[in-house]
Design a protein around this motif. Sequence first.
Motif, PDB file in Angstrom:
ATOM      1  N   ALA A  95      12.559  46.458  91.976  1.00 30.29           N
ATOM      2  CA  ALA A  95      13.793  46.946  92.591  1.00 30.29           C
ATOM      3  C   ALA A  95      14.809  45.814  92.639  1.00 30.29           C
ATOM      4  N   VAL A  96      16.080  46.179  92.572  1.00 30.42           N
ATOM      5  CA  VAL A  96      17.161  45.205  92.527  1.00 30.42           C
ATOM      6  C   VAL A  96      18.151  45.498  93.648  1.00 30.42           C
ATOM      7  N   PHE A  97      18.522  44.442  94.362  1.00 31.79           N
ATOM      8  CA  PHE A  97      19.556  44.532  95.391  1.00 31.79           C
ATOM      9  C   PHE A  97      20.684  43.612  94.936  1.00 31.79           C
ATOM     10  N   LYS A  98      21.806  44.186  94.534  1.00 34.19           N
ATOM     11  CA  LYS A  98      22.891  43.419  93.933  1.00 34.19           C
ATOM     12  C   LYS A  98      23.797  42.812  94.985  1.00 34.19           C
ATOM     13  N   GLY A  99      24.239  41.566  94.718  1.00 34.52           N
ATOM     14  CA  GLY A  99      25.192  40.904  95.590  1.00 34.52           C
ATOM     15  C   GLY A  99      24.580  39.738  96.348  1.00 34.52           C
ATOM     16  N   ASP A 100      25.463  38.801  96.762  1.00 36.66           N
ATOM     17  CA  ASP A 100      25.003  37.617  97.491  1.00 36.66           C
ATOM     18  C   ASP A 100      24.428  37.954  98.860  1.00 36.66           C
ATOM     19  N   ASP A 101      24.856  39.076  99.440  1.00 39.17           N
ATOM     20  CA  ASP A 101      24.484  39.400 100.816  1.00 39.17           C
ATOM     21  C   ASP A 101      23.343  40.399 100.886  1.00 39.17           C
ATOM     22  N   ARG A 102      22.550  40.527  99.825  1.00 39.35           N
ATOM     23  CA  ARG A 102      21.529  41.563  99.783  1.00 39.35           C
ATOM     24  C   ARG A 102      20.124  41.033 100.009  1.00 39.35           C
TER      25      ARG A 102
ATOM     26  N   GLY B 131       1.133  44.257  97.336  1.00 33.25           N
ATOM     27  CA  GLY B 131       1.551  42.883  97.566  1.00 33.25           C
ATOM     28  C   GLY B 131       2.980  42.789  97.067  1.00 33.25           C
ATOM     29  N   ILE B 132       3.853  42.157  97.827  1.00 35.36           N
ATOM     30  CA  ILE B 132       5.279  42.177  97.501  1.00 35.36           C
ATOM     31  C   ILE B 132       5.810  40.757  97.329  1.00 35.36           C
ATOM     32  N   GLY B 133       6.658  40.584  96.311  1.00 36.56           N
ATOM     33  CA  GLY B 133       7.350  39.326  96.089  1.00 36.56           C
ATOM     34  C   GLY B 133       8.847  39.547  96.101  1.00 36.56           C
ATOM     35  N   VAL B 134       9.581  38.655  96.749  1.00 37.49           N
ATOM     36  CA  VAL B 134      11.040  38.765  96.834  1.00 37.49           C
ATOM     37  C   VAL B 134      11.646  37.423  96.425  1.00 37.49           C
ATOM     38  N   SER B 135      12.615  37.465  95.518  1.00 33.52           N
ATOM     39  CA  SER B 135      13.286  36.258  95.048  1.00 33.52           C
ATOM     40  C   SER B 135      14.780  36.535  94.924  1.00 33.52           C
ATOM     41  N   ALA B 136      15.584  35.492  95.089  1.00 32.17           N
ATOM     42  CA  ALA B 136      17.043  35.650  95.023  1.00 32.17           C
ATOM     43  C   ALA B 136      17.632  34.647  94.033  1.00 32.17           C
ATOM     44  N   GLY B 137      18.683  35.062  93.323  1.00 32.13           N
ATOM     45  CA  GLY B 137      19.355  34.184  92.366  1.00 32.13           C
ATOM     46  C   GLY B 137      20.221  34.998  91.421  1.00 32.13           C
TER      47      GLY B 137
ATOM     48  N   GLU C 187      25.892  41.219  81.367  1.00 37.58           N
ATOM     49  CA  GLU C 187      26.699  40.636  82.438  1.00 37.58           C
ATOM     50  C   GLU C 187      25.785  39.892  83.394  1.00 37.58           C
ATOM     51  N   ARG C 188      26.354  38.895  84.078  1.00 38.53           N
ATOM     52  CA  ARG C 188      25.588  38.085  85.021  1.00 38.53           C
ATOM     53  C   ARG C 188      26.024  38.433  86.445  1.00 38.53           C
ATOM     54  N   GLN C 189      25.023  38.615  87.336  1.00 35.70           N
ATOM     55  CA  GLN C 189      25.317  38.965  88.722  1.00 35.70           C
ATOM     56  C   GLN C 189      24.314  38.288  89.652  1.00 35.70           C
ATOM     57  N   PRO C 190      24.730  37.986  90.900  1.00 34.25           N
ATOM     58  CA  PRO C 190      23.763  37.537  91.907  1.00 34.25           C
ATOM     59  C   PRO C 190      22.939  38.723  92.389  1.00 34.25           C
ATOM     60  N   VAL C 191      21.629  38.550  92.465  1.00 37.04           N
ATOM     61  CA  VAL C 191      20.751  39.652  92.862  1.00 37.04           C
ATOM     62  C   VAL C 191      19.601  39.141  93.732  1.00 37.04           C
TER      63      VAL C 191
END
Length: 523
Positions: A83-90, A119-125, A24-28
């Motif tokens: 780690a994963v934060f699910k949803g457009d508002d995360r 060292g931390i990297g954060v990306s959204a999509g 399944e595809r989700q915004p994360v």
Amino acid sequence: MEKFISHSAAEMIQRSGANIGVGERQPVTVLFSDLKSHAAFRDGVSEPADVLSRVNDALSRQAELVKRYGGLVDKFIGDRMMAVFKGDDRVWPAISCAISIQHLMELDDAGSDHVLVPGIGVSAGDAVFGAVGSADRLDYSLLGPVVHIAGRLASEALPGDVLLSQDAFETVKDRISGEAITPMKLHGVDEPVGVFSLATGTMRQSQIFEARSAAAPDGEGTWAAGAGGPEEPQRPAMTLSSLEPGTILAKRYEIRRVLGSGGMGVVFQAHDRDLDEPVALKVLRPETLSMDPSILERFKTEIRVARRIAHRNIVRTFDFGEADGIQFISMEFVQGMTLKQLIRSRGCLPVNVGLQIAKQTCAGLAAAHEAKVVHRDVKPQNIMLTYQSEVKLMDFGIVREQEKVSTTQTGLVMGTPDYMSPEQAQGKSDLDFRSDIYSVGVVFFEMFTGALPFSGDSAFSVALKHVHEVAPTPRSVNPTIPEALEAIIVRCMAKDPAERYQQIGELQADLYRISSPAKLTPA
């Protein structure tokens, strides 16, 4: 089950049953953490049991924060955590989690012989969730560029750093402060990915800035004559790390976020609960005061001088305060970006846009000079651009009052080498308004060409070039610059102060003179 596979995997197994391979595809928002500083463990200095104990403890603490901020730990890969934060508002919870991790690890590792610094990297999509593998073994996985980008960001991040992809930064840029750094080229991605280094407010922030600046071709920094190179990074006191969002300072100011970090202090956005309006608080680093008590007097001088300069193109300074052993200045909160950030993201600016910025910068500087104040640190980082197209000059932390004897010793250079006048780079104590005019010329050079006039392997070498080498002409870097504008920049940057504009008003007059459409046509 969840002790050995991720919560997300267990959830999908239970929900999908025989259809586990569908996906399944989700915004994360994806957060990757990479423990950087445990080479001693890998090199056999410590016992294997100690290695595992320390790494697992560090990963466990990070995982607890992920859960607290509503995220899910997807997997551990060696000393890395995904780690994963699910949803457009995360996006915001993920970034808040990253900041908290850095603060927690900083406090936990204080005084440790084997510091574990992530060292931390954060990306959204968007990402695809599903089972991937062979007929014999399927592993739950998250697929998509968002995962690849976050992983690479974590790999590239310096110890204590938080790097954001441009997509993640754009979502929350009105709530955080970040510095655009060199875009990252990824395999399989046509265009380089924009990258922002987040201002976290940790003790390592200044070290990260110094390390990145030293590695950059146009590195920024400070230089003291005779020191042989950039100053050592200064570490803020532990109390600064306790100024987290929600903290109340002086029973009045509610801390909201870190805006930036400099040699003397850390700047926070706060809410003035008495006046019900946002302010900026510049907090002095206590350990710098303990090393050099004269810094407090410079800090107080900044507010004494800045308060008597009232002009729309200068950031207003309100008051000096002290509470719980912390000294701070309250200032106008300006929402926008620095000129440096704009240049880094856009390159050279269109002439008409640059001239508007140049004229307003000079107007603010003219107000300072009229008050007999030499700024001595004019640079794009100290020029704020608001969303209402206003320009505001800030940071009067190393000003000098023209008619008073300088408190700065001859031979001690204060400022930023990339923008120093020759006399400032030589450590002369009798700087006047013409030193600021030289620095303005360097700012204009960078603004209209997208490059600095001088570069070098160190801050010291750049400072020497300002003293001894002739700068390239602006049109040799950007031939589209009008000749009249080039002449203004060249005159500002004359080595001999007598050959520059003698007053900022003369420079303003020439800027307005060439602003007519006929004068802006390149030769």
